[in-house]
Structure formats: structure tokens, C-alpha cells
Design a protein around this motif. Structure first.
Motif, PDB file in Angstrom:
ATOM      1  N   GLY A  49       6.974  -1.540  -3.300  1.00  0.00           N
ATOM      2  CA  GLY A  49       6.097  -2.710  -3.902  1.00  0.00           C
ATOM      3  C   GLY A  49       4.730  -2.691  -3.391  1.00  0.00           C
ATOM      4  N   ARG A  50       4.578  -2.642  -2.343  1.00  0.00           N
ATOM      5  CA  ARG A  50       3.077  -2.814  -1.619  1.00  0.00           C
ATOM      6  C   ARG A  50       2.182  -1.572  -2.111  1.00  0.00           C
ATOM      7  N   GLU A  51       2.917  -0.325  -2.178  1.00  0.00           N
ATOM      8  CA  GLU A  51       1.952   0.771  -2.465  1.00  0.00           C
ATOM      9  C   GLU A  51       1.703   0.823  -4.073  1.00  0.00           C
ATOM     10  N   PHE A  52       2.671  -0.013  -4.987  1.00  0.00           N
ATOM     11  CA  PHE A  52       2.375  -0.166  -6.410  1.00  0.00           C
ATOM     12  C   PHE A  52       1.350  -1.159  -6.541  1.00  0.00           C
ATOM     13  N   TRP A  53       1.329  -2.318  -5.597  1.00  0.00           N
ATOM     14  CA  TRP A  53       0.545  -3.607  -5.738  1.00  0.00           C
ATOM     15  C   TRP A  53      -0.995  -2.921  -5.612  1.00  0.00           C
ATOM     16  N   SER A  54      -1.368  -2.095  -4.709  1.00  0.00           N
ATOM     17  CA  SER A  54      -2.800  -1.805  -4.499  1.00  0.00           C
ATOM     18  C   SER A  54      -2.955  -0.244  -3.968  1.00  0.00           C
ATOM     19  N   LEU A  55      -3.398   0.456  -4.673  1.00  0.00           N
ATOM     20  CA  LEU A  55      -3.839   1.847  -4.232  1.00  0.00           C
ATOM     21  C   LEU A  55      -4.863   1.949  -3.064  1.00  0.00           C
ATOM     22  N   LYS A  56      -5.941   0.943  -3.399  1.00  0.00           N
ATOM     23  CA  LYS A  56      -7.089   0.733  -2.371  1.00  0.00           C
ATOM     24  C   LYS A  56      -5.976   0.416  -0.872  1.00  0.00           C
ATOM     25  N   GLN A  57      -5.421  -0.676  -0.629  1.00  0.00           N
ATOM     26  CA  GLN A  57      -4.772  -1.132   0.476  1.00  0.00           C
ATOM     27  C   GLN A  57      -3.866   0.055   1.158  1.00  0.00           C
ATOM     28  N   LYS A 105      16.568  -4.425 -10.018  1.00  0.00           N
ATOM     29  CA  LYS A 105      16.085  -4.772  -8.670  1.00  0.00           C
ATOM     30  C   LYS A 105      14.721  -4.931  -8.885  1.00  0.00           C
ATOM     31  N   SER A 106      13.971  -3.913  -9.462  1.00  0.00           N
ATOM     32  CA  SER A 106      12.501  -4.077  -9.667  1.00  0.00           C
ATOM     33  C   SER A 106      11.886  -4.036  -8.042  1.00  0.00           C
ATOM     34  N   ILE A 107      10.799  -4.675  -7.966  1.00  0.00           N
ATOM     35  CA  ILE A 107      10.397  -4.676  -6.684  1.00  0.00           C
ATOM     36  C   ILE A 107      10.347  -6.285  -6.111  1.00  0.00           C
ATOM     37  N   THR A 108      11.765  -6.697  -6.180  1.00  0.00           N
ATOM     38  CA  THR A 108      11.964  -7.996  -5.746  1.00  0.00           C
ATOM     39  C   THR A 108      11.480  -8.215  -4.143  1.00  0.00           C
ATOM     40  N   ALA A 109      11.903  -7.176  -3.550  1.00  0.00           N
ATOM     41  CA  ALA A 109      11.604  -7.447  -2.026  1.00  0.00           C
ATOM     42  C   ALA A 109      10.124  -7.762  -1.541  1.00  0.00           C
ATOM     43  N   TRP A 110       9.279  -6.920  -2.286  1.00  0.00           N
ATOM     44  CA  TRP A 110       7.942  -6.978  -2.409  1.00  0.00           C
ATOM     45  C   TRP A 110       7.640  -8.472  -2.590  1.00  0.00           C
ATOM     46  N   ASP A 111       7.927  -9.061  -3.647  1.00  0.00           N
ATOM     47  CA  ASP A 111       7.590 -10.245  -4.055  1.00  0.00           C
ATOM     48  C   ASP A 111       8.078 -11.550  -3.354  1.00  0.00           C
ATOM     49  N   TYR A 112       9.475 -11.397  -3.052  1.00  0.00           N
ATOM     50  CA  TYR A 112      10.033 -12.419  -2.148  1.00  0.00           C
ATOM     51  C   TYR A 112      10.064 -12.166  -0.632  1.00  0.00           C
ATOM     52  N   SER A 113       9.743 -11.051  -0.162  1.00  0.00           N
ATOM     53  CA  SER A 113       9.471 -11.160   1.394  1.00  0.00           C
ATOM     54  C   SER A 113       7.986 -11.841   1.530  1.00  0.00           C
ATOM     55  N   ARG A 114       6.958 -11.778   0.573  1.00  0.00           N
ATOM     56  CA  ARG A 114       5.793 -12.293   0.565  1.00  0.00           C
ATOM     57  C   ARG A 114       6.146 -13.795   0.281  1.00  0.00           C
ATOM     58  N   TYR A 115       7.062 -14.185  -0.389  1.00  0.00           N
ATOM     59  CA  TYR A 115       7.295 -15.675  -0.650  1.00  0.00           C
ATOM     60  C   TYR A 115       7.585 -16.137   0.574  1.00  0.00           C
TER      61      TYR A 115
END
Length: 211
Positions: free
Chosen positions: A177-185, A121-131
Motif C-alpha cells: 500500500g505504501r509503494e502504491f501511495w508514493s513512488l517518490k517515497q 481486502k484492497s490495501i486495507t492494512a495500509w489505510d487502517y494501520s495508519r489510522y
């Protein structure tokens, strides 16, 4: 021929990006989360430029293609592959190598924590909910027609429906997925994102509870 989705289908599809909609303080029952007023059109054009480097229709379509072609899933999966092939000693070495780079170290630790649970499933929800969100924002910004937005949203929502067994699983995948994407955010407002996720799970008025 293209048949526009019914209202229940639309509401269901919009609920796939509920964490982001809630984080932005927007409406869950409207495409793009708001009316297309001049103020909102300008606000979403500015937001797409700032966060997505997207300034027009062509760039928006490129961004959507980038998500379809792997988005942040690609990096997550590459790291997962490397880590799962590593021996315990190699793992210690990898962690030591990246410890001076907090951003990379964050990615490694998140993959180590979640790769077995997420699997294919990877981080499919992170990518596709943003889609799904991007299609709505693109409509508000004037880069997609309403029909074009739904024609892209519905397949993305169906993919999420096939991938996850519950709203909670989808939401958790988005948050991680969001936490993976950006430590800063994450350091800046990751708590808020998690609070939105908890609220969506428990609030009786949440689309996840009403649908």
C-alpha cells in the motif's frame, strides 16, 4: 458504556501499525510510540501538519473520516476495476498511455501485480494501520484524549483482525500500500520500510512474535 481496552488488547491493537512505528524508531508498547513531553507534542504537531495537512482536532477527525470513507483503497479499487475489465490489447494500451507518468505507471503496475492476491481486502492494512497510528499521534499532539484515541483504535484493530489471517499478511499489505501511495517515497526509503517488515517477522522481541 465504554470499557477501556485491557493492556493485552492495547498491545495487540498497537501491533497493527508496527511497520510504521518501527520505521519511525518508536516504541511498540505506548500509545503514539512515546511520552507526551513538550518536545514530542511539538514534533507530532509538526509531523501531522507536514504529512497530513492536519493542524488541529477538527482536521484530524476529517482525516480519520477520509480513511473510513475509502482512503487510498478507493483509488486502488478503481484502478483494479478498470484493469480487470480491460482486454489484453486494452491493457497494453493503458500501460503505454501512462508510461510517461512514473507515478501513475507505478500505481497501475502495483495493482496488476497484487489485485488478484488482495481482492476485496484492497490495501486495507495500509489505510487502517495508519489510522491506528494517527489516533496515537493525535493523542500525543493533544488533538484527542487518551480515551478518544482508544475508542477509535479498537474498532480499526478489530477490522484489521477480521480482514487478515496473519501479521505477515497484514504487514505485506501495508508495505505494498505504501509503494502504491508514493513512488517518490518508495524510491527514497522503501527499502527501509521492507527491512522493518522483515525485522518484525523475525525478531524474537517483535510484538508480532511476542503476542
Amino acid at each position: 458504556a465504554y470499557a477501556p481496552p485491557t493492556e493485552p488488547q492495547q498491545l495487540w491493537a498497537l501491533a497493527t501499525c508496527a511497520v510504521l512505528t518501527e520505521s519511525n524508531g518508536r516504541r511498540h508498547d505506548m500509545l503514539g510510540g512515546c511520552d507526551r513531553s513538550p518536545k514530542e507534542i511539538k514534533a507530532w504537531q509538526d509531523s501531522l501538519a507536514k504529512w497530513w495537512n492536519t493542524h488541529n482536532r477538527e482536521e484530524l477527525l476529517e482525516t480519520l473520516s477520509w480513511i473510513e470513507d475509502g482512503g487510498h483503497r478507493r483509488q486502488f479499487d478503481e484502478i483494479a476495476q478498470d484493469l480487470s475489465a480491460a482486454s489484453p490489447a486494452q491493457l497494453v494500451h493503458i500501460r503505454r498511455q501512462v508510461e510517461d507518468n512514473p507515478s501513475v505507471s507505478n500505481k497501475v503496475e502495483i495493482v496488476l501485480t497484487h489485485q488478484r492476491e488482495f481482492g476485496a481486502k484492497s490495501i486495507t492494512a495500509w489505510d487502517y494501520s495508519r489510522y491506528v497510528s494517527l489516533c496515537g499521534w493525535g493523542y500525543i499532539a493533544g488533538y484527542l484524549t487518551e480515551d478518544e484515541a482508544w475508542q477509535r483504535i479498537m474498532p480499526a484493530a478489530r477490522l484489521l483482525q477480521r480482514t487478515f489471517t496473519s501479521w505477515e499478511e497484514l504487514g505485506k499489505n501495508h508495505v505494498v500500500g505504501r509503494e502504491f501511495w508514493s513512488l517518490k517515497q518508495t524510491q527514497k526509503n522503501g527499502d527501509q520500510t521492507r527491512q522493518c517488515f522483515e525485522k518484525l517477522k523475525t525478531d524474537p522481541a517483535s510484538p508480532w512474535r511476542t503476542l
